[in-house]
Design an enzyme around this catalytic site. Structure first.
Site, PDB file in Angstrom:
ATOM      1  N   TYR A 143       1.053  -1.212  -0.247  1.00 16.46           N
ATOM      2  CA  TYR A 143       0.060   0.026  -0.077  1.00 16.46           C
ATOM      3  C   TYR A 143       1.057   1.638   0.059  1.00 16.46           C
ATOM      4  O   TYR A 143       1.634   1.706   0.677  1.00 16.46           O
ATOM      5  CB  TYR A 143      -0.808   0.082   1.132  1.00 16.46           C
ATOM      6  CG  TYR A 143      -1.740   0.905   1.557  1.00 16.46           C
ATOM      7  CD1 TYR A 143      -2.896   1.683   0.951  1.00 16.46           C
ATOM      8  CD2 TYR A 143      -1.350   2.261   2.232  1.00 16.46           C
ATOM      9  CE1 TYR A 143      -3.799   2.259   0.703  1.00 16.46           C
ATOM     10  CE2 TYR A 143      -2.214   3.539   2.994  1.00 16.46           C
ATOM     11  CZ  TYR A 143      -2.821   3.656   1.913  1.00 16.46           C
ATOM     12  OH  TYR A 143      -4.711   4.152   1.867  1.00 16.46           O
ATOM     13  N   ASP A 238       9.165   2.623  -0.537  1.00 21.18           N
ATOM     14  CA  ASP A 238       8.076   3.492   0.490  1.00 21.18           C
ATOM     15  C   ASP A 238       8.318   2.810   1.788  1.00 21.18           C
ATOM     16  O   ASP A 238       7.821   2.016   2.172  1.00 21.18           O
ATOM     17  CB  ASP A 238       6.745   3.159  -0.095  1.00 21.18           C
ATOM     18  CG  ASP A 238       5.407   3.376   0.767  1.00 21.18           C
ATOM     19  OD1 ASP A 238       6.055   4.384   1.924  1.00 21.18           O
ATOM     20  OD2 ASP A 238       4.051   3.701   0.595  1.00 21.18           O
ATOM     21  N   LYS A 266       4.123   8.583   8.698  1.00 23.20           N
ATOM     22  CA  LYS A 266       4.021   8.421  10.134  1.00 23.20           C
ATOM     23  C   LYS A 266       5.056   8.776  11.520  1.00 23.20           C
ATOM     24  O   LYS A 266       4.698   9.822  11.931  1.00 23.20           O
ATOM     25  CB  LYS A 266       4.280   6.215  10.280  1.00 23.20           C
ATOM     26  CG  LYS A 266       3.052   6.399   9.359  1.00 23.20           C
ATOM     27  CD  LYS A 266       2.166   4.628   9.393  1.00 23.20           C
ATOM     28  CE  LYS A 266       0.886   4.400   8.215  1.00 23.20           C
ATOM     29  NZ  LYS A 266       1.135   4.559   7.268  1.00 23.20           N
TER      30      LYS A 266
HETATM   31  C1  LIG Z   1       0.606   4.607   5.909  1.00 21.42           C
HETATM   32  C2  LIG Z   1       0.800   4.928   4.654  1.00 21.42           C
HETATM   33  C3  LIG Z   1       1.204   5.479   3.735  1.00 21.42           C
HETATM   34  C4  LIG Z   1      -0.257   6.386   3.353  1.00 21.42           C
HETATM   35  O1  LIG Z   1       0.257   7.684   4.140  1.00 21.42           O
HETATM   36  P1  LIG Z   1      -1.108   8.348   5.246  1.00 21.42           P
HETATM   37  O2  LIG Z   1      -0.385   9.382   5.960  1.00 21.42           O
HETATM   38  O3  LIG Z   1      -1.607   7.254   5.245  1.00 21.42           O
HETATM   39  O4  LIG Z   1      -1.458   8.951   3.752  1.00 21.42           O
HETATM   40  C5  LIG Z   1       2.124   4.895   2.268  1.00 21.42           C
HETATM   41  N1  LIG Z   1       3.037   4.346   2.595  1.00 21.42           N
HETATM   42  C6  LIG Z   1       3.075   3.548   3.426  1.00 21.42           C
HETATM   43  C7  LIG Z   1       3.859   2.131   3.477  1.00 21.42           C
HETATM   44  C8  LIG Z   1       1.791   3.350   4.337  1.00 21.42           C
HETATM   45  O5  LIG Z   1       2.061   2.158   5.345  1.00 21.42           O
END
Ligand SMILES: *Cc1c(COP(=O)(O)O)cnc(C)c1O
Length: 431
Positions: A143, A238, A266
Site C-alpha cells: 500500500y 516506501d 508516520k
Molecule cells: C500509511 C502508509 C502510507 C500512506 O500514508 P498516509 O499518511 O496514510 O497518507 C503510504 N505508504 C505506506 C507504506 C504506509 O504504510
C-alpha cells in the site's frame, strides 16, 4: 459497542461517510462498531465510555514512543507559543531535515509534505518527470497511500496491465501501473524485459506492512536494485511505516540497499500529519523551485508537526531504544506462538523489529497470495475476544501490530495471557 461510543458512532454516520475519516477504522472486517477514543497515554487508549485498552495500533505506526511522550508534548507546546502556521520557511524544518538526512542512508536532501500519500504521489511524479517515462511497477499487497497511480491491482497473468483498484481511478492511468507479486524477482525481470524503456520507477515497501508484515526474501531487494540500475529505472522505497521503525536507517539501513528515492511519514511526524520524500540530490533538484517538476503545500513543514517530529527523532537517536523494542517484540511474539501451540491453533508470525503480524495457518507467508490463503476467517472472533479483554488490535487480519517503548513486560505478559484465552475460545468454537 454500546453506551457513549455507540451514540457517537450513530451520530458520526449521519455526518461522516461510514462514520469514520479513514475506512480501516470502521471495524467492518471484524464485525464491531469502533470504540470512540477519548484520550491516550503510554501504551493505553481510553474510549468514550472510560474503558481502557492496551493499544497495538499506535495510530497505525507513528506512536513508537507510546502516546504523549513528555518530550514531544513539550516540543509541541513550545512551538504553539510562537504560532501555528506561517507559510514561510522556519528553522524547525531545517532541523528535522537534518535529522532525516543524517539517519536515512540514501537521503541527501528531503522535501516535507503532509502525509504518506502525498509523499508517494510526489515521488512518483518526480520519477516520471526525471525519467521522461510513464509506467511504474508496484507489488500486490503493498500500500502506498490512496494516490491514483497506486490504487491499482494487477490482472491474473504476469505483466498484465493494471486495472483500477477503485472506481474513480481512470483506466487510462491504471494501465500505467503494473502490479507484480512481492518477492518474485522473475516477474520483475520478465516485465522489465518487455516494458523496461517505459518504466519510470519500481515502488516497494522494502518490508511490507500493509498486507500484514511480509519480509523480503534474501536477494529480492538486491535484485530490484540491480534490475532498476541496469535499466535506468528509479527505485523508490516506501518507508512510511519502516522508516525509524525497524531501525534509525529504516529497512534500507537494515538491508544495506540504497534506493534512489525514499518516502517517509508516520513516525517522522511524531503523531502529527507529516510525510516526506527525499533521495539523490540530482533527482530531487528537479523539484520546483530548483527544477520544473511541481509540488507544493500550504501547510507543508508545519511548525507544530516539525516540532513533534524533531522531538521524536531526537529520542530515537539513542540506538538502545531499538534494542529495547526488539526485546519487547521478541517477548510478545514468541509468547503468542507459545500460547497458540498450547491452544492448538496454527499460527505463523512475521516480524521485523517492533512490527509484526500473526497469521492463522501453517504455511509461510511470503506474498499477498499466501496472505490471502491464511485462515483469515478466524481473525474476527479472535479480534473480538481480545477487544473484550481490552486489547486493542487492528480491526483487520491484513495489518501489523506495533509495539512501543511504553509496552512493558507486565503489559506484554497480560496481552499474551489474553491471547491464550482468546485462542482457546477460538479452538473451542471450532471443535
Ligand atoms: C500509511 C502508509 C502510507 C500512506 O500514508 P498516509 O499518511 O496514510 O497518507 C503510504 N505508504 C505506506 C507504506 C504506509 O504504510
Amino acid at each position: 459497542m454500546n453506551g457513549r461510543s455507540r451514540e457517537l458512532f450513530l451520530k458520526a454516520k449521519e455526518l461522516i461517510p461510514g462514520g469514520v475519516n479513514s475506512p480501516v477504522r470502521a471495524g467492518r472486517a471484524v464485525g464491531v462498531d469502533p470504540p470512540f477514543i477519548q484520550r491516550a497515554d503510554g501504551c493505553y487508549l481510553w474510549d468514550a465510555d472510560g474503558k481502557r485498552y492496551i493499544d497495538y495500533v499506535g495510530s497505525w505506526g507513528p506512536m513508537i514512543l507510546g502516546h504523549r511522550p513528555p518530550e514531544v508534548i513539550q516540543a509541541i507546546s513550545g512551538a504553539l507559543e510562537n504560532g501555528t502556521s506561517y507559510g514561510a520557511p522556519t528553522e524547525l524544518e531545517v532541523n528535522l531535515a537534518k535529522l532525516i538526512v543524517e539517519a536515512v542512508p540514501s537521503i541527501e536532501i528531503v522535501r516535507m509534505v503532509n502525509s504518506g500519500t502525498e509523499a508517494t504521489m510526489s515521488a512518483i511524479r518526480l520519477a516520471r518527470g526525471f525519467t521522461g517515462r510513464n509506467m511504474i511497477i508496484k507489488f500486490d499487497g503493498c500500500y502506498h497511500g490512496h494516490t491514483d497511480s497506486c490504487l491499482v491491482s494487477a490482472g491474473s497473468g504476469l505483466a498484465t496491465f493494471g486495472i483500477p483498484g477503485s472506481p474513480g481511478v481512470p483506466a487510462d492511468l491504471a494501465r500505467l501501473t503494473i502490479s507484480l507479486p512481492f518477492n518474485n524477482l522473475e516477474a520483475v525481470e520478465v516485465t522489465v524485459k518487455k516494458f523496461g524503456d517505459q518504466i519510470a520507477a519500481i515502488i516497494v515497501e522494502p518490508i511490507a506492512g500493509n498486507m500484514g508484515v511480509v519480509l523480503p526474501e534474501e536477494g529480492f531487494l538486491e535484485g530490484l536494485r540491480r534490475i532498476t540500475r541496469e535499466n535506468d529505472i528509479l527505485l523508490i522505497f516506501d518507508e512510511v511505516i519502516t522508516g525509524f521503525r525497524v531501525g534509525p536507517g529504516g529497512a534500507q539501513g537494515l538491508y544495506n540497499i540504497m534506493p534512489d528515492l525514499t518516502c517517509l511519514g508516520k513516525i517522522i511526524g511524531g503523531g502529527l500529519p507529516v510525510g516526506a520524500y527525499g533521495g539523490r540530490r540530482d533527482i530531487m533538484s528537479q523539484i520546483a523551485p530548483d527544477g520544473n517538476i511541481y509540488q507544493a503545500g500550504t501547510l507543508s513543514g508545519n511548525p507544530l508537526a516539525m516540532a513533534a517530529g524533531m522531538a521524536t527523532l531526537m529520542i530515537l537517536k539513542n540506538k538502545e531504544i531499538y534494542t529495547k523494542l526488539e526485546q519487547k517484540s521478541r517477548f510478545l511474539f514468541s509468547g503468542l506462538i507459545d500460547v497458540a501451540k498450547r491452544a492448538g491453533v496454527d499460527m505463523v508470525i512475521n516480524r521485523a523489529g517492533s512490527m509484526g503480524s500473526m497469521f492463522f495457518g501453517k504455511d509461510p507467508v511470503v506474498d499477498f497470495n499466501s496472505v490471502k490463503e491464511t485462515e483469515t476467517s478466524k481473525y474476527p472472533s479472535f479480534y473480538r475476544a481480545m477487544l473484550a479483554q481490552r486489547v486493542y488490535l487492528a480491526p483487520s487480519p491484513f495489518e501489523a501490530l506495533f509495539i512501543s517503548l511504553a509496552h512493558n513486560e507486565e503489559i506484554l505478559k497480560k496481552t499474551i495471557d489474553s491471547a491464550l484465552i482468546a485462542l482457546k475460545g477460538l479452538k473451542n468454537s471450532l471443535d
